[in-house]
Scaffold this motif. Structure first.
Motif, PDB file in Angstrom:
ATOM      1  N   LEU A 108       0.831  -1.204   0.000  1.00  0.00           N
ATOM      2  CA  LEU A 108       0.000   0.000   0.000  1.00  0.00           C
ATOM      3  C   LEU A 108       0.865   1.253   0.000  1.00  0.00           C
ATOM      4  CD1 LEU A 108      -2.901   1.156   0.201  1.00  0.00           C
ATOM      5  CD2 LEU A 108      -2.622   1.096   2.688  1.00  0.00           C
ATOM      6  N   GLU A 111       2.905   1.090  -3.620  1.00  0.00           N
ATOM      7  CA  GLU A 111       2.204   1.094  -4.904  1.00  0.00           C
ATOM      8  C   GLU A 111       0.797   1.669  -4.846  1.00  0.00           C
ATOM      9  OE1 GLU A 111       2.331  -2.775  -6.611  1.00  0.00           O
ATOM     10  OE2 GLU A 111       4.446  -3.099  -6.150  1.00  0.00           O
ATOM     11  N   GLY A 112       0.319   2.006  -3.659  1.00  0.00           N
ATOM     12  CA  GLY A 112      -1.024   2.556  -3.548  1.00  0.00           C
ATOM     13  C   GLY A 112      -2.120   1.524  -3.517  1.00  0.00           C
ATOM     14  N   THR A 113      -1.777   0.240  -3.531  1.00  0.00           N
ATOM     15  CA  THR A 113      -2.759  -0.827  -3.441  1.00  0.00           C
ATOM     16  C   THR A 113      -2.170  -1.962  -2.619  1.00  0.00           C
ATOM     17  OG1 THR A 113      -4.040  -2.494  -4.657  1.00  0.00           O
ATOM     18  CG2 THR A 113      -1.956  -1.763  -5.644  1.00  0.00           C
ATOM     19  N   TYR A 115      -2.699  -5.071  -2.953  1.00  0.00           N
ATOM     20  CA  TYR A 115      -2.873  -6.333  -3.677  1.00  0.00           C
ATOM     21  C   TYR A 115      -1.802  -6.512  -4.748  1.00  0.00           C
ATOM     22  CZ  TYR A 115      -7.376  -5.532  -1.494  1.00  0.00           C
ATOM     23  OH  TYR A 115      -8.359  -5.258  -0.582  1.00  0.00           O
ATOM     24  N   HIS A 117      -0.443  -7.600  -8.248  1.00  0.00           N
ATOM     25  CA  HIS A 117      -1.128  -7.507  -9.529  1.00  0.00           C
ATOM     26  C   HIS A 117      -1.433  -8.882 -10.114  1.00  0.00           C
ATOM     27  CE1 HIS A 117      -2.452  -5.887 -13.316  1.00  0.00           C
ATOM     28  NE2 HIS A 117      -1.524  -6.565 -13.979  1.00  0.00           N
ATOM     29  N   PRO A 130      -9.099  -3.217   1.908  1.00  0.00           N
ATOM     30  CA  PRO A 130      -7.900  -2.389   2.117  1.00  0.00           C
ATOM     31  C   PRO A 130      -7.679  -1.908   3.536  1.00  0.00           C
ATOM     32  CG  PRO A 130      -8.974  -1.781   0.070  1.00  0.00           C
ATOM     33  CD  PRO A 130      -9.888  -2.761   0.745  1.00  0.00           C
ATOM     34  N   PRO A 333     -10.283   4.015  -2.948  1.00  0.00           N
ATOM     35  CA  PRO A 333      -9.002   4.421  -3.563  1.00  0.00           C
ATOM     36  C   PRO A 333      -8.125   3.240  -3.953  1.00  0.00           C
ATOM     37  CG  PRO A 333      -9.517   5.835  -1.708  1.00  0.00           C
ATOM     38  CD  PRO A 333     -10.523   4.738  -1.691  1.00  0.00           C
ATOM     39  N   ALA A 334      -7.970   2.272  -3.063  1.00  0.00           N
ATOM     40  CA  ALA A 334      -7.145   1.110  -3.384  1.00  0.00           C
ATOM     41  C   ALA A 334      -7.828   0.210  -4.401  1.00  0.00           C
ATOM     42  CB  ALA A 334      -6.831   0.321  -2.110  1.00  0.00           C
ATOM     43  N   LEU A 336      -9.929   1.098  -6.828  1.00  0.00           N
ATOM     44  CA  LEU A 336      -9.888   1.711  -8.157  1.00  0.00           C
ATOM     45  C   LEU A 336      -8.476   1.791  -8.721  1.00  0.00           C
ATOM     46  CD1 LEU A 336     -12.481   4.580  -7.633  1.00  0.00           C
ATOM     47  CD2 LEU A 336     -12.826   2.358  -8.730  1.00  0.00           C
ATOM     48  N   ARG A 337      -7.490   1.668  -7.862  1.00  0.00           N
ATOM     49  CA  ARG A 337      -6.103   1.682  -8.331  1.00  0.00           C
ATOM     50  C   ARG A 337      -5.823   0.499  -9.252  1.00  0.00           C
ATOM     51  NH1 ARG A 337      -1.682   5.300  -8.135  1.00  0.00           N
ATOM     52  NH2 ARG A 337       0.248   4.087  -8.223  1.00  0.00           N
ATOM     53  N   ASP A 338      -6.393  -0.668  -8.922  1.00  0.00           N
ATOM     54  CA  ASP A 338      -6.249  -1.869  -9.759  1.00  0.00           C
ATOM     55  C   ASP A 338      -7.504  -2.714  -9.588  1.00  0.00           C
ATOM     56  OD1 ASP A 338      -5.532  -4.122 -11.165  1.00  0.00           O
ATOM     57  OD2 ASP A 338      -3.506  -4.231 -10.328  1.00  0.00           O
TER      58      ASP A 338
END
Length: 459
Positions: A108, A111-113, A115, A117, A130, A333-334, A336-338
């Motif tokens: 988090l 990479e802002g998430t 999870y 990829h 999240p 936010p997390a 929608l990031r991926d």
């Protein structure tokens, strides 16, 4: 006519209800712990089982000698929680969930998430929402260590949320009993993501029972940002707060008005032992005719009644809105990031729709159907949906009258979900256990069932 019982006063001081704590109880706990130590293939679980069995046996001996239940519980807590926790922290061993939470926090921040990829093996998946990453932030920021271990923060969040949810003046005994129960003591020592969710659900129910709609919504929204299992608590709490417009001492609506134990309905209004028809209502010695009666700042008419029931409806809406907004702020936010990774981790993997097989494989009906019956996964999901539908119908037909009643209703729904999920585990039983124990501490064992019988009895 059926009656409706008012909400339990929020901070009522009472004697703690009787709890399990005799020789037989401790012996059963010791047998369960020893069985886990012998049969489990997980190292942390074997450590816990050996230490907890010793603690529970010592508590049984203390109970057999007639010592106080508090002494037995303290010894059991030392053996089932403190000793294995300290040992596992010292050797840096934990349940897989602890490492998943720690990794999600690092992802988090980087990479802002939370999870990965492209997850391939079960250990790559993070099936939590999240918000769960917050418990891994101390380790992600300060590095690994006993004080930054996520299990400590998850356990602290659980106890910190559960304690204020219990009745004032009788918190210590129920809190000790819940913590020492094997289903709770195990995740406290080895790490368990379900504990903070269960604690926040109890706190949200307590706040709703006290009429604090905004705080309840904020608490439930935080729980809903941790794990999907918290989401059923939101409709249950909304049903509770809506039903409070017909109970709790000041209520209004339709054919029946209940206010401070007095009933008003149809052609007759009873208030303070006096009766009045639609043309004239007597309340507190005053008479009023026509279509509207004003008494004590409240308005009542044959066609329309306005009182705190209207406010209760607004409170329920505010609670739901705050809960959804809080969850959205913490999750979207997390997500929608991926979006693809979010769906793979928190939707497909828990439902068993990925090539990687979840380690949650306790022999409940849903897992057995998905594993051994052709088309069984679809059937298990249908049963899961049917359980959710039954819970929703029960909330509409007979909404919970008190926070404790709502906790029991929620516990039943989560028990059905645990039974029919394709990927489930025994640890999920911590939800119904904590909710029912909290309800018993709030109202006393059997009170919810007694009230339901009384409500359905003819008058």
């Amino acid at each position: 006519m059926a009656t409706t019982t008012s909400l339990t006063p929020p901070d009522q001081h009472r004697e703690p209800p009787p709890q399990l704590g005799g020789v037989l109880w401790w012996a059963l706990c010791a047998a369960a712990a020893l069985g886990l130590a012998v049969c489990s293939s997980l190292g942390p679980h074997r450590v816990w089982g050996a230490a907890a069995a010793f603690g529970y046996l010592a508590a049984a001996l203390i109970a057999a000698r007639g010592r106080s239940s508090r002494t037995a519980e303290t010894v059991a807590l030392a053996g089932a929680v403190a000793l294995p926790l300290l040992w596992l922290l010292a050797v840096d061993r934990a349940q897989l969930e602890v490492r998943v939470v720690a990794r999600s926090a690092a992802l988090l921040l980087a990479e802002g998430t939370p999870y990965l990829h492209r997850p391939w093996v079960p250990e790559d998946f993070n099936p939590y929402l999240p918000g769960m990453s917050v418990f891994g932030l101390p380790e992600a920021l300060a590095g690994p260590g006993p004080l930054t271990d996520p299990r400590l923060w998850m356990g602290a969040a659980f106890l910190g949320a559960l304690a204020p949810a219990l009745p004032a003046g009788s918190r210590s005994a129920p809190l000790r009993w819940i913590a020492v129960c094997p289903l709770v003591a195990l995740p406290l020592a080895v790490g368990g993501v379900d504990l903070p969710v269960a604690g926040l659900m109890c706190l949200g129910l307590a706040l709703a029972g006290r009429g604090r709609a905004g705080a309840a919504g904020l608490t439930l929204g935080a729980a809903a940002a941790l794990k999907w299992t918290a989401w059923p608590a939101i409709p249950v709490v909304l049903a509770l707060m809506t039903a409070s417009s017909r109970s709790g001492g000041r209520a209004a609506g339709g054919a029946v008005v209940r206010s401070d134990g007095r009933e008003a309905g149809g052609e007759v209004v009873r208030s303070g032992g006096r009766e009045a028809g639609c043309g004239a209502v007597r309340s507190d010695g005053r008479e009023a005719g026509g279509e509207v009666v004003r008494s004590g700042g409240r308005e009542a008419g044959c066609a329309v009644v306005r009182s705190d029931g209207w406010q209760a409806g607004r409170a329920a809406s505010r609670c739901g809105l705050v809960a959804l907004l809080t969850a959205a702020v913490l999750v979207l936010p997390a997500a929608l990031r991926d979006p693809g990774a979010f769906r793979a981790h928190v939707v497909d993997f828990p439902l068993g729709l990925t090539d990687a097989v979840s380690s949650a494989a306790s022999p409940f009906p849903g897992h057995l159907l998905a594993t051994h019956v052709p088309g069984g996964r679809t059937l298990a999901l249908l049963l899961l949906g049917a359980g959710a539908l039954l819970l929703a119908l029960s909330l509409l037909v007979r909404p919970p009258a008190t926070a404790a009643d709502a906790a029991v209703r929620l516990a039943l729904g989560l028990l059905l979900a645990t039974a029919f999920m394709p990927a489930s585990r025994f640890g999920y039983l911590v939800y119904p256990l904590v909710l029912v124990a909290w309800a018993a501490a709030r109202e006393g064992p059997g009170q919810v069932l007694f009230r339901r019988v009384r409500e359905s009895a003819p008058r």
